[in-house]
Scaffold this active site. Structure first.
Site, PDB file in Angstrom:
ATOM      1  CG  HIS A   4      62.453  64.382 -33.009  1.00 35.50           C
ATOM      2  ND1 HIS A   4      61.364  65.047 -33.538  1.00 35.50           N
ATOM      3  CD2 HIS A   4      62.050  63.932 -31.791  1.00 35.50           C
ATOM      4  CE1 HIS A   4      60.353  65.007 -32.658  1.00 35.50           C
ATOM      5  NE2 HIS A   4      60.752  64.350 -31.606  1.00 35.50           N
ATOM      6  CG  HIS A  48      58.959  66.424 -22.117  1.00 33.81           C
ATOM      7  ND1 HIS A  48      57.920  65.576 -22.445  1.00 33.81           N
ATOM      8  CD2 HIS A  48      59.705  66.541 -23.246  1.00 33.81           C
ATOM      9  CE1 HIS A  48      58.047  65.188 -23.709  1.00 33.81           C
ATOM     10  NE2 HIS A  48      59.119  65.755 -24.219  1.00 33.81           N
ATOM     11  NE  ARG A  99      60.063  67.528 -29.835  1.00 30.02           N
ATOM     12  CZ  ARG A  99      59.311  67.935 -30.848  1.00 30.02           C
ATOM     13  NH1 ARG A  99      59.599  69.072 -31.468  1.00 30.02           N
ATOM     14  NH2 ARG A  99      58.288  67.219 -31.252  1.00 30.02           N
TER      15      ARG A  99
HETATM   16  C1  HEM Z   1      58.472  59.698 -24.504  1.00 28.60           C
HETATM   17  C2  HEM Z   1      57.947  60.130 -25.620  1.00 28.60           C
HETATM   18  C3  HEM Z   1      57.934  61.576 -26.030  1.00 28.60           C
HETATM   19  C4  HEM Z   1      56.875  62.255 -26.515  1.00 28.60           C
HETATM   20  C5  HEM Z   1      55.491  61.693 -26.787  1.00 28.60           C
HETATM   21  C6  HEM Z   1      57.302  63.615 -26.727  1.00 28.60           C
HETATM   22  C7  HEM Z   1      56.507  64.617 -27.250  1.00 28.60           C
HETATM   23  C8  HEM Z   1      56.858  65.939 -27.317  1.00 28.60           C
HETATM   24  C9  HEM Z   1      56.007  66.987 -27.823  1.00 28.60           C
HETATM   25  C10 HEM Z   1      54.619  66.772 -28.387  1.00 28.60           C
HETATM   26  C11 HEM Z   1      56.657  68.163 -27.689  1.00 28.60           C
HETATM   27  C12 HEM Z   1      56.178  69.549 -28.114  1.00 28.60           C
HETATM   28  C13 HEM Z   1      56.468  69.759 -29.585  1.00 28.60           C
HETATM   29  C14 HEM Z   1      55.851  71.026 -30.153  1.00 28.60           C
HETATM   30  O1  HEM Z   1      55.291  71.827 -29.407  1.00 28.60           O
HETATM   31  O2  HEM Z   1      55.923  71.220 -31.382  1.00 28.60           O
HETATM   32  C15 HEM Z   1      57.934  67.868 -27.099  1.00 28.60           C
HETATM   33  C16 HEM Z   1      58.889  68.803 -26.790  1.00 28.60           C
HETATM   34  C17 HEM Z   1      60.126  68.499 -26.299  1.00 28.60           C
HETATM   35  N1  HEM Z   1      60.646  67.230 -26.151  1.00 28.60           N
HETATM   36 FE1  HEM Z   1      59.636  65.493 -26.205  1.00 28.60          FE
HETATM   37  N2  HEM Z   1      58.598  63.736 -26.350  1.00 28.60           N
HETATM   38  C18 HEM Z   1      59.035  62.526 -25.926  1.00 28.60           C
HETATM   39  C19 HEM Z   1      60.318  62.213 -25.517  1.00 28.60           C
HETATM   40  C20 HEM Z   1      61.367  63.106 -25.496  1.00 28.60           C
HETATM   41  C21 HEM Z   1      62.752  62.762 -25.309  1.00 28.60           C
HETATM   42  C22 HEM Z   1      63.275  61.323 -25.153  1.00 28.60           C
HETATM   43  C23 HEM Z   1      63.463  63.917 -25.326  1.00 28.60           C
HETATM   44  C24 HEM Z   1      64.936  64.127 -25.181  1.00 28.60           C
HETATM   45  C25 HEM Z   1      65.734  63.320 -24.507  1.00 28.60           C
HETATM   46  C26 HEM Z   1      62.514  64.992 -25.501  1.00 28.60           C
HETATM   47  C27 HEM Z   1      62.823  66.330 -25.478  1.00 28.60           C
HETATM   48  C28 HEM Z   1      61.917  67.346 -25.682  1.00 28.60           C
HETATM   49  C29 HEM Z   1      62.225  68.747 -25.466  1.00 28.60           C
HETATM   50  C30 HEM Z   1      63.521  69.287 -24.874  1.00 28.60           C
HETATM   51  C31 HEM Z   1      61.106  69.466 -25.874  1.00 28.60           C
HETATM   52  C32 HEM Z   1      60.958  71.006 -25.918  1.00 28.60           C
HETATM   53  C33 HEM Z   1      61.521  71.476 -27.240  1.00 28.60           C
HETATM   54  C34 HEM Z   1      61.439  72.975 -27.500  1.00 28.60           C
HETATM   55  O3  HEM Z   1      60.984  73.744 -26.654  1.00 28.60           O
HETATM   56  O4  HEM Z   1      61.844  73.375 -28.617  1.00 28.60           O
HETATM   57  N3  HEM Z   1      61.267  64.460 -25.639  1.00 28.60           N
HETATM   58  N4  HEM Z   1      58.038  66.497 -26.899  1.00 28.60           N
END
Ligand code: HEM
Ligand SMILES: *[C@@H]1O[C@H](CO)[C@@H](O)[C@H](O)[C@H]1NC(C)=O
Ligand SMILES: *[C@@H]1O[C@H](CO)[C@@H](O)[C@H](O)[C@H]1NC(C)=O
Ligand SMILES: *[C@@H]1O[C@H](CO)[C@@H](O)[C@H](O)[C@H]1NC(C)=O
Ligand SMILES: *[C@@H]1O[C@H](CO)[C@@H](O)[C@H](O)[C@H]1NC(C)=O
Length: 326
Positions: free
Chosen positions: A67, A193, A63
């Site tokens: 970002h 995810h 992530r």
């Molecule tokens: C499509 C739009 C996306 C939205 C709206 C989104 C939104 C989110 C949100 C709200 C979280 C939780 C954050 C928290 O609890 O503080 C999250 C976690 C995460 N996102 Fe996304 N995300 C998106 C796309 C992506 C992409 C493109 C990737 C990587 C290629 C990604 C990888 C991750 C990962 C691996 C987590 C877990 C992180 C952790 O456990 O520390 N996301 N995302």
């Protein structure tokens, strides 16, 4: 026109033909082959020991890369700390108390500064760490071309516009298109995810006030809902509790993200929306059935994401400390 000009073009053309592969090759698989031959081992070792301490960190590193790349391109801008005169991206709302893994990048960077000082960019480290995190969590390896350079600016406004779980799929597609990623990339990269966690407040409306109805999302699988209500009771002090993005194989990088979506068990509203939109639903079903195609396509889309707006050649710099410009 100079009288002799018409005689020269063939020479220029030849030169151009010769130089073009060099001029247009921005990133290279063996970029650090001679300048930092142990790079890949050092990064893998760093990610491996971080995972041994905290399994979730693999997801967090992926992530972090996302970002970084979506704001100013992959330039390490997210790693820059605020100072009295400099506003970074770490405190933008999608990042603050949410993005993790900065210390892991610092640790790898200091090992690299010992092995090959002032050579490897912070943004290349993040790109490799994301790949290692996926690979070490059960995903498929993909080759990463290197040579990105670190930016000297950050943009908090742009960081505040990172995709949110409360926006429409139309909006999310626009944000991906802005970065030259298409609808397939939206579906494929959302497969990230399949591991990691989300804080309750990021999906609570689905539990307690779906679309302003005052009740839960009727489409959410009943047993998944029951579990989420236990983790995220309807009171503010549960807002930062964590639920797994993939409740079946929480720490494994596989295709259960899509299998969950077809079972109405996606966690974020924006996740579940992918299964209900005519532009994306068929691909969701496809990946729910074809795990290896997903893992392969994920590498392809990650390469595209990792190439967004990269600085190369003489642009940017190689930071000595990932938290500040030189
Ligand atoms: C499509 C739009 C996306 C939205 C709206 C989104 C939104 C989110 C949100 C709200 C979280 C939780 C954050 C928290 O609890 O503080 C999250 C976690 C995460 N996102 Fe996304 N995300 C998106 C796309 C992506 C992409 C493109 C990737 C990587 C290629 C990604 C990888 C991750 C990962 C691996 C987590 C877990 C992180 C952790 O456990 O520390 N996301 N995302
Ligand atoms: C281990 O993981 C925890 C939780 O993420 C973190 O706070 C701590 O700094 C990590 N320790 C080491 C040595 O990496
Ligand atoms: C920062 O991002 C915003 C929103 O994307 C954009 O309008 C602005 O031009 C950017 N600022 C700089 C200095 O690049
Ligand atoms: C949400 O509510 C609006 C009106 O309040 C309605 O038009 C829309 O169809 C609802 N969406 C869903 C997914 O139920
Ligand atoms: C959906 O969930 C059921 C159990 O509730 C399970 O048997 C089935 O395999 C799941 N489907 C997919 C595609 O994972």
């Amino acid at each position: 026109m100079e009288p002799n000009a018409h005689k020269h073009p063939p020479v220029f053309l030849l030169l151009l033909l010769f130089l073009s592969p060099i001029v247009f090759c921005q990133l290279d698989y063996k970029f650090y082959q001679y300048t930092c031959p142990n790079l890949l081992n050092i990064v893998r070792q760093g990610v491996q020991s971080a995972i041994a301490n905290d399994t979730r960190i693999a997801a967090s590193l992926l992530r972090l890369h996302f970002h970084d790349c979506f704001v100013n391109g992959c330039d390490g801008s997210l790693l820059l700390d605020d100072t009295d005169t400099f506003k970074g991206e770490k405190n933008a709302s999608p990042n603050r108390n949410s993005v993790r893994g900065y210390e892991v990048i610092d640790t790898i960077k200091s090992a690299l500064e010992k092995a090959c000082p002032s050579t490897v960019s912070c943004t290349d480290i993040v790109t490799l760490a994301a790949r290692e995190g996926v690979y070490l969590s059960g995903g498929q390896f993909w080759p990463v071309a290197l040579g990105r350079r670190d930016g000297t600016t950050a943009n908090e406004t742009a960081a505040n516009e990172l995709p949110s779980p409360f926006e429409s799929l139309d909006n999310i597609i626009k944000k991906f298109t802005f970065n030259k990623l298409d609808i397939k990339d939206v579906v494929v990269l959302s497969g990230a995810h399949t591991f990691g966690f989300a804080q309750c407040f990021l999906f609570k409306p689905r539990l307690f006030n779906f679309n302003g109805t005052g009740t839960s999302d009727p489409s959410l699988d009943a047993s998944v809902l029951e579990n989420l209500l236990r983790v995220c009771p309807n009171q503010d002090d549960s807002n930062t509790n964590l639920a797994p993005l993939d409740h079946v194989t929480t720490n494994k990088f596989d295709n259960f993200y899509y299998r969950n979506l077809v079972n109405n068990s996606g966690l974020l509203q924006t996740d579940q929306d992918l299964a209900g939109d005519s532009r994306t639903a068929s691909l969701v079903i496809y990946y729910s059935k074809c795990p290896f195609t997903f893992l392969k396509d994920f590498g392809t889309s990650m390469v595209k994401m990792g190439n967004i707006g990269v600085l190369t050649g003489q642009n940017g710099e190689i930071r000595k400390n990932c938290r500040m410009v030189n």
